[in-house]
Design a protein around this motif. Structure first.
Motif, PDB file in Angstrom:
ATOM      1  N   PRO A 183     127.869  28.909  22.284  1.00 44.07           N
ATOM      2  CA  PRO A 183     129.071  28.479  21.567  1.00 44.07           C
ATOM      3  C   PRO A 183     128.784  27.587  20.359  1.00 44.07           C
ATOM      4  O   PRO A 183     129.441  27.712  19.329  1.00 44.07           O
ATOM      5  CB  PRO A 183     129.852  27.740  22.653  1.00 44.07           C
ATOM      6  CG  PRO A 183     129.424  28.390  23.924  1.00 44.07           C
ATOM      7  CD  PRO A 183     127.975  28.706  23.725  1.00 44.07           C
ATOM      8  N   THR A 184     127.820  26.667  20.504  1.00 45.01           N
ATOM      9  CA  THR A 184     127.466  25.795  19.387  1.00 45.01           C
ATOM     10  C   THR A 184     125.956  25.596  19.344  1.00 45.01           C
ATOM     11  O   THR A 184     125.250  25.881  20.318  1.00 45.01           O
ATOM     12  CB  THR A 184     128.130  24.411  19.517  1.00 45.01           C
ATOM     13  OG1 THR A 184     127.553  23.722  20.631  1.00 45.01           O
ATOM     14  CG2 THR A 184     129.636  24.514  19.713  1.00 45.01           C
ATOM     15  N   ILE A 185     125.457  25.082  18.223  1.00 45.91           N
ATOM     16  CA  ILE A 185     124.035  24.759  18.114  1.00 45.91           C
ATOM     17  C   ILE A 185     123.669  23.690  19.135  1.00 45.91           C
ATOM     18  O   ILE A 185     122.615  23.738  19.768  1.00 45.91           O
ATOM     19  CB  ILE A 185     123.693  24.306  16.687  1.00 45.91           C
ATOM     20  CG1 ILE A 185     123.852  25.475  15.712  1.00 45.91           C
ATOM     21  CG2 ILE A 185     122.283  23.745  16.635  1.00 45.91           C
ATOM     22  CD1 ILE A 185     123.593  25.108  14.252  1.00 45.91           C
ATOM     23  N   THR A 186     124.530  22.711  19.305  1.00 48.00           N
ATOM     24  CA  THR A 186     124.245  21.619  20.227  1.00 48.00           C
ATOM     25  C   THR A 186     124.097  22.111  21.663  1.00 48.00           C
ATOM     26  O   THR A 186     123.150  21.738  22.362  1.00 48.00           O
ATOM     27  CB  THR A 186     125.348  20.551  20.157  1.00 48.00           C
ATOM     28  OG1 THR A 186     125.395  20.025  18.826  1.00 48.00           O
ATOM     29  CG2 THR A 186     125.081  19.427  21.136  1.00 48.00           C
ATOM     30  N   THR A 187     125.016  22.961  22.105  1.00 46.32           N
ATOM     31  CA  THR A 187     124.897  23.478  23.470  1.00 46.32           C
ATOM     32  C   THR A 187     123.656  24.352  23.610  1.00 46.32           C
ATOM     33  O   THR A 187     123.008  24.350  24.652  1.00 46.32           O
ATOM     34  CB  THR A 187     126.148  24.275  23.884  1.00 46.32           C
ATOM     35  OG1 THR A 187     126.374  25.340  22.947  1.00 46.32           O
ATOM     36  CG2 THR A 187     127.358  23.383  23.933  1.00 46.32           C
ATOM     37  N   MET A 188     123.327  25.080  22.584  1.00 44.59           N
ATOM     38  CA  MET A 188     122.128  25.911  22.627  1.00 44.59           C
ATOM     39  C   MET A 188     120.887  25.065  22.844  1.00 44.59           C
ATOM     40  O   MET A 188     120.029  25.395  23.651  1.00 44.59           O
ATOM     41  CB  MET A 188     121.989  26.714  21.333  1.00 44.59           C
ATOM     42  CG  MET A 188     120.764  27.603  21.272  1.00 44.59           C
ATOM     43  SD  MET A 188     120.629  28.455  19.691  1.00 44.59           S
ATOM     44  CE  MET A 188     122.089  29.501  19.757  1.00 44.59           C
ATOM     45  N   ARG A 189     120.803  23.951  22.137  1.00 42.31           N
ATOM     46  CA  ARG A 189     119.594  23.138  22.184  1.00 42.31           C
ATOM     47  C   ARG A 189     119.554  22.221  23.403  1.00 42.31           C
ATOM     48  O   ARG A 189     118.480  21.868  23.876  1.00 42.31           O
ATOM     49  CB  ARG A 189     119.481  22.313  20.904  1.00 42.31           C
ATOM     50  CG  ARG A 189     119.388  23.143  19.645  1.00 42.31           C
ATOM     51  CD  ARG A 189     118.971  22.302  18.468  1.00 42.31           C
ATOM     52  NE  ARG A 189     117.592  21.833  18.629  1.00 42.31           N
ATOM     53  CZ  ARG A 189     116.998  20.995  17.789  1.00 42.31           C
ATOM     54  NH1 ARG A 189     117.663  20.559  16.743  1.00 42.31           N
ATOM     55  NH2 ARG A 189     115.765  20.618  17.981  1.00 42.31           N
ATOM     56  N   THR A 190     120.700  21.818  23.899  1.00 43.08           N
ATOM     57  CA  THR A 190     120.715  20.863  25.019  1.00 43.08           C
ATOM     58  C   THR A 190     120.837  21.535  26.376  1.00 43.08           C
ATOM     59  O   THR A 190     120.273  21.039  27.360  1.00 43.08           O
ATOM     60  CB  THR A 190     121.860  19.857  24.856  1.00 43.08           C
ATOM     61  OG1 THR A 190     123.110  20.570  24.784  1.00 43.08           O
ATOM     62  CG2 THR A 190     121.679  19.033  23.605  1.00 43.08           C
TER      63      THR A 190
END
Length: 123
Positions: free
Chosen positions: A100-107
């Motif tokens: 959904p977002t870059i942040t969720t992808m990375r975390t």
């Protein structure tokens, strides 16, 4: 569900360039942040680059910053990774990712993964 299929990997000499692509199908492609991860033999999968849904925001790992460029074409449901000035240490299986977002992808890790494409850089 989102299905991701990578293409374009191969063998290149150090200092050369290579581009890999990821075609998406299923749910609305433009609603997802897209990214590339890579996994070298004997190592854990690591983040390389990501791009937000609109293409206006990108993030890169320090190891590829200035050499790799991520882009997307929402009309073609495709994300690209242009790799320049390749080094032997860039050798890995490259995986396309969607979240959904870059942040969720990375975390949290990617919600969807492709099957991977091999990139080999010879010295």
């Amino acid at each position: 569900q989102v299905q991701l299929v990578e293409s374009g990997g191969g063998l290149v000499q150090a200092g050369g360039s290579l581009s890999v692509s990821c075609a998406a199908s299923g749910r609305t492609f433009s609603g997802y942040a897209m990214g590339w991860f890579r996994q070298a033999p004997g190592k854990e999968r690591e983040f390389a680059a990501a791009i937000n849904w609109s293409g206006r925001s990108t993030v890169y790992a320090d190891s590829v910053k200035g050499r790799f460029t991520i882009s997307r074409d929402n009309a073609k449901n495709t994300v690209y990774l242009q790799m320049n000035s390749l080094k032997p240490e860039d050798t890995a299986v490259y995986y396309c990712a969607a979240s959904p977002t870059i942040t969720t992808m990375r975390t949290l890790g990617s919600e969807y993964w492709g099957q991977g494409t091999q990139v080999t850089v010879s010295s």
